[in-house]
Design a protein around this motif. Structure first.
Motif, short mmCIF file in Angstrom:
data_model
loop_
_atom_site.label_atom_id
_atom_site.label_comp_id
_atom_site.label_asym_id
_atom_site.label_seq_id
_atom_site.Cartn_x
_atom_site.Cartn_y
_atom_site.Cartn_z
N ASN A 246 -16.43 33.13 -9.05
CA ASN A 246 -16.32 33.82 -7.77
C ASN A 246 -17.64 34.51 -7.43
O ASN A 246 -18.48 34.77 -8.29
CB ASN A 246 -15.20 34.85 -7.81
CG ASN A 246 -13.85 34.22 -8.06
OD1 ASN A 246 -13.57 33.12 -7.60
ND2 ASN A 246 -13.00 34.91 -8.81
N LEU A 247 -17.79 34.82 -6.17
CA LEU A 247 -18.95 35.58 -5.70
C LEU A 247 -18.42 36.80 -4.96
O LEU A 247 -17.99 36.71 -3.81
CB LEU A 247 -19.81 34.71 -4.77
CG LEU A 247 -21.19 35.26 -4.40
CD1 LEU A 247 -22.03 35.48 -5.65
CD2 LEU A 247 -21.91 34.31 -3.46
N THR A 248 -18.40 37.94 -5.63
CA THR A 248 -17.79 39.14 -5.08
C THR A 248 -18.55 40.38 -5.54
O THR A 248 -19.27 40.34 -6.56
CB THR A 248 -16.32 39.24 -5.53
OG1 THR A 248 -15.76 40.45 -5.02
CG2 THR A 248 -16.21 39.25 -7.05
N LEU A 249 -18.40 41.47 -4.80
CA LEU A 249 -18.97 42.75 -5.18
C LEU A 249 -17.93 43.69 -5.76
O LEU A 249 -18.28 44.77 -6.24
CB LEU A 249 -19.62 43.41 -3.95
CG LEU A 249 -20.88 42.72 -3.39
CD1 LEU A 249 -21.35 43.45 -2.13
CD2 LEU A 249 -21.98 42.69 -4.43
N ASN A 250 -16.67 43.31 -5.71
CA ASN A 250 -15.60 44.15 -6.23
C ASN A 250 -15.58 44.06 -7.76
O ASN A 250 -15.33 42.99 -8.32
CB ASN A 250 -14.26 43.68 -5.66
CG ASN A 250 -13.13 44.63 -6.03
OD1 ASN A 250 -13.30 45.56 -6.83
ND2 ASN A 250 -11.96 44.39 -5.46
N PRO A 251 -15.85 45.16 -8.48
CA PRO A 251 -15.89 45.09 -9.94
C PRO A 251 -14.52 44.91 -10.58
O PRO A 251 -14.43 44.68 -11.78
CB PRO A 251 -16.49 46.45 -10.34
CG PRO A 251 -16.13 47.36 -9.22
CD PRO A 251 -16.16 46.51 -7.99
N PHE A 252 -13.45 45.01 -9.78
CA PHE A 252 -12.11 44.87 -10.32
C PHE A 252 -11.55 43.46 -10.16
O PHE A 252 -10.37 43.23 -10.43
CB PHE A 252 -11.16 45.88 -9.66
CG PHE A 252 -11.61 47.30 -9.83
CD1 PHE A 252 -12.05 47.77 -11.06
CD2 PHE A 252 -11.63 48.17 -8.75
CE1 PHE A 252 -12.47 49.08 -11.22
CE2 PHE A 252 -12.05 49.48 -8.90
CZ PHE A 252 -12.48 49.94 -10.13
N GLU A 253 -12.38 42.53 -9.73
CA GLU A 253 -11.97 41.14 -9.62
C GLU A 253 -12.64 40.32 -10.72
O GLU A 253 -13.56 40.78 -11.39
CB GLU A 253 -12.34 40.58 -8.24
CG GLU A 253 -11.57 41.22 -7.09
CD GLU A 253 -11.89 40.57 -5.76
OE1 GLU A 253 -12.72 39.63 -5.76
OE2 GLU A 253 -11.34 41.02 -4.75
N ALA A 254 -12.19 39.09 -10.86
CA ALA A 254 -12.69 38.22 -11.93
C ALA A 254 -13.96 37.51 -11.50
O ALA A 254 -14.10 37.10 -10.35
CB ALA A 254 -11.63 37.21 -12.33
N MET A 255 -14.88 37.37 -12.44
CA MET A 255 -16.08 36.54 -12.29
C MET A 255 -16.36 35.90 -13.64
O MET A 255 -15.70 36.21 -14.64
CB MET A 255 -17.29 37.37 -11.83
CG MET A 255 -17.25 37.85 -10.39
SD MET A 255 -18.77 38.69 -9.88
CE MET A 255 -19.87 37.30 -9.64
N THR A 256 -17.31 35.03 -13.67
CA THR A 256 -17.68 34.41 -14.93
C THR A 256 -19.19 34.35 -15.05
O THR A 256 -19.91 34.73 -14.12
CB THR A 256 -17.07 33.00 -15.05
OG1 THR A 256 -17.18 32.54 -16.40
CG2 THR A 256 -17.76 32.02 -14.13
N THR A 257 -19.68 33.87 -16.18
CA THR A 257 -21.11 33.90 -16.46
C THR A 257 -21.63 32.50 -16.76
O THR A 257 -20.87 31.53 -16.90
CB THR A 257 -21.41 34.82 -17.65
OG1 THR A 257 -20.74 34.30 -18.81
CG2 THR A 257 -20.93 36.22 -17.38
N ILE A 258 -22.93 32.40 -16.90
CA ILE A 258 -23.56 31.12 -17.19
C ILE A 258 -23.12 30.60 -18.55
O ILE A 258 -22.84 29.40 -18.72
CB ILE A 258 -25.09 31.27 -17.13
CG1 ILE A 258 -25.54 31.56 -15.69
CG2 ILE A 258 -25.78 30.01 -17.65
CD1 ILE A 258 -27.02 31.81 -15.56
N THR A 259 -23.05 31.47 -19.54
CA THR A 259 -22.71 31.02 -20.89
C THR A 259 -21.29 30.43 -20.95
O THR A 259 -21.05 29.45 -21.66
CB THR A 259 -22.82 32.18 -21.89
OG1 THR A 259 -21.99 33.26 -21.44
CG2 THR A 259 -24.26 32.66 -21.99
N VAL A 260 -20.37 31.00 -20.21
CA VAL A 260 -19.00 30.48 -20.20
C VAL A 260 -18.97 29.07 -19.62
O VAL A 260 -18.31 28.16 -20.15
CB VAL A 260 -18.09 31.42 -19.40
CG1 VAL A 260 -16.70 30.81 -19.23
CG2 VAL A 260 -17.98 32.76 -20.10
N LYS A 261 -19.70 28.85 -18.54
CA LYS A 261 -19.71 27.54 -17.92
C LYS A 261 -20.44 26.50 -18.76
O LYS A 261 -20.13 25.31 -18.70
CB LYS A 261 -20.33 27.62 -16.51
CG LYS A 261 -19.42 28.30 -15.51
CD LYS A 261 -18.06 27.61 -15.46
CE LYS A 261 -17.09 28.31 -14.54
NZ LYS A 261 -15.75 27.68 -14.54
#
Length: 488
Positions: A424-439
């Motif tokens: 995801n691309l979000t500024l809300n710190p309470f939502e989910a995102m992921t990182t390069i290493t995970v992908k």
């Protein structure tokens, strides 16, 4: 005969050469000529002549034999067609290797009476505990048998040559023992080359890592435009079937890079204040007895595996924050169980001992005269820390923070369990995102061929992450080196 046995015999010959050489050199002491080197140097020189060339031959022969056998077996495989039962030539090669290893478990009588079909051979292999793919083909049996025979011949030839070389080196080393022989110079020269080789391992490893990713990255960019990768805002690789080479999908880096930096920033916001304050306390306020207990206890956090932190975030912290936010909101929670905040907070706890230990060493290294001068001028202890010690230690602390940030950027397990895999691309710190290493992990797991863009993108992600962390480490090491030169 396994090559490890030849290796043990070579080392035994080297030890014998050392004992004989040292004894012969000791017997020559007290003569008319003064010895140039002490007896143990002559022994070590005899050992090196006996062992090192033979060990080098064993290594080179083993690597060369493996490469030769792989090409030899691959040349015997039939050509792959669209109707072949095996999906790829590399898969068939791996199946032949597995079958060859399984055949080594059979006794001589069973090997002399091998059946012609894999269906008849499979029960005998299963009785020996060998698990093979059920679609192993009948034509692989003679290829695997011949490969084992050729491999044994090569191994025996290499071992005999290594033993002959070891015996020749031992004889040469013992015969060269003379009172004025410069054994010490020879030994020190070999040790110097060994130290140089050891120091080159890190450089060669780095070069190998970069090259292994770089070539595959070029292959990826030949299919996917670099602009779409570096500036794309959508990550949707759309996995294709095994063997497909189409580049359907979007490979935008921005969501992954944003998630990597966002989670690392949250982790630093947790780790840096706590770690820095604990370092100030231990360096300036804590007594020796308190420091001896608190510092090791704090550094115990660094020994906890990251998967344990991830499980804690997944099972305990994430559900707690979700239920707490639901109670505060009086309905649906505004904090997801897997979120940027959860992953960053847990990662920050993991990084506290890194910041604390590095900052403690840096603060302690500030010269005592600066403290005494500030206190002598009438400043309080807190004023001395704020206006003298921390400004003096600031370059080193900044370097420690950058090193910690590079550690946070490379973390994987905590992010997988605490932040999820949604790009995801979000500024809300309470939502989910992921990182390069995970992908990177996601793209390299599955049944895709390595010529698929969906797999090759992992190398592009890896080289990007490598470049980011390398720049951060260079900046951090430069700052730390400058600090150390100032206060040594």
């Amino acid at each position: 005969m396994p090559m490890i046995y030849f290796l043990a015999i070579v080392l035994a010959i080297g030890v014998a050469a050392y004992i004989i050489g040292r004894g012969r050199a000791a017997a020559q002491t007290g003569g008319a000529q003064k010895q140039h080197s002490r007896p143990h140097y002559h022994g070590w020189w005899a050992f090196m002549l006996a062992a090192l060339p033979a060990l080098l031959l064993i290594i080179v022969w083993s690597v060369g034999s493996s490469l030769y056998m792989e090409r030899h077996v691959e040349a015997q495989l039939p050509e792959q067609t669209a109707d072949s039962p095996i999906a790829s030539r590399s898969l068939a090669l791996g199946m032949v290797k597995s079958l060859a290893n399984a055949l080594r478990r059979l006794d001589a009588q069973a090997l002399d009476n091998l059946p012609a079909t894999f269906a008849e051979l499979q029960p005998a292999l299963a009785a020996k505990g060998a698990a093979l793919a059920p679609d192993t083909q009948d034509y692989m049996i003679p290829i695997a048998t011949e490969a084992n025979s050729t491999s044994d011949t090569l191994r025996l030839t290499g071992g005999v040559l290594a033993l002959a070389l070891a015996l020749g080196g031992a004889a040469l080393g013992i015969r060269s023992i003379q009172p004025r022989a410069r054994a010490r110079n020879n030994v020190e020269r070999v040790v110097l080359w060994g130290l140089l080789g050891s120091s080159m391992i890190a450089i060669l490893t780095t070069v190998g890592i970069v090259l292994s990713m770089l070539f595959e990255t070029f292959h990826f960019f030949s299919v996917v435009p670099p602009a779409g990768f570096f500036f794309g805002t959508v990550w949707d690789p759309r996995f294709a079937a095994a063997g497909a080479t189409d580049s359907a999908g979007q490979f935008g880096l921005i969501p992954l890079l944003a998630g990597t930096l966002y989670i690392a920033l949250v982790a630093l916001l947790v780790a840096v204040p706590v770690g820095l304050m604990s370092a100030v306390y231990m360096a300036e306020y804590a007594s020796r007895s308190v420091r001896s207990v608190v510092k090791p206890a704090l550094e115990l956090l660094a020994g906890i595996p990251t998967i344990v932190y991830g499980i804690f975030a997944l099972v305990t912290l994430g559900p707690f924050l979700r239920d707490l936010s639901a109670a505060l909101a009086g309905g649906s929670p505004f904090i997801q169980a897997q979120s940027i905040f959860t992953a960053g907070f847990v990662m920050g706890i993991m990084l506290i001992p890194v910041v604390s230990s590095l900052s403690d060493d840096i603060i302690t290294a500030v010269p005592r005269a600066m403290r005494d001068g500030s206190l002598g001028l009438g400043a309080t202890r807190s004023e001395t820390i704020k206006r003298v010690i921390l400004p003096a230690a600031l370059p080193g602390i900044v370097g420690a923070i950058l090193l910690t940030a590079s550690r946070a950027i490379g973390e994987t397990m905590i992010v997988v369990l605490a932040a999820g895999v949604a790009a995801n691309l979000t500024l809300n710190p309470f939502e989910a995102m992921t990182t390069i290493t995970v992908k990177i992990v996601n793209q390299l797991t599955g049944d895709l061929e390595f010529n698929s863009p969906q797999t090759l993108v992992a190398f592009a992600l890896g080289i990007t992450l490598f470049a980011v962390t390398l720049v951060m480490n260079i900046v951090a090491l430069y700052i730390v080196r400058k600090y150390r030169e100032q206060y040594e």
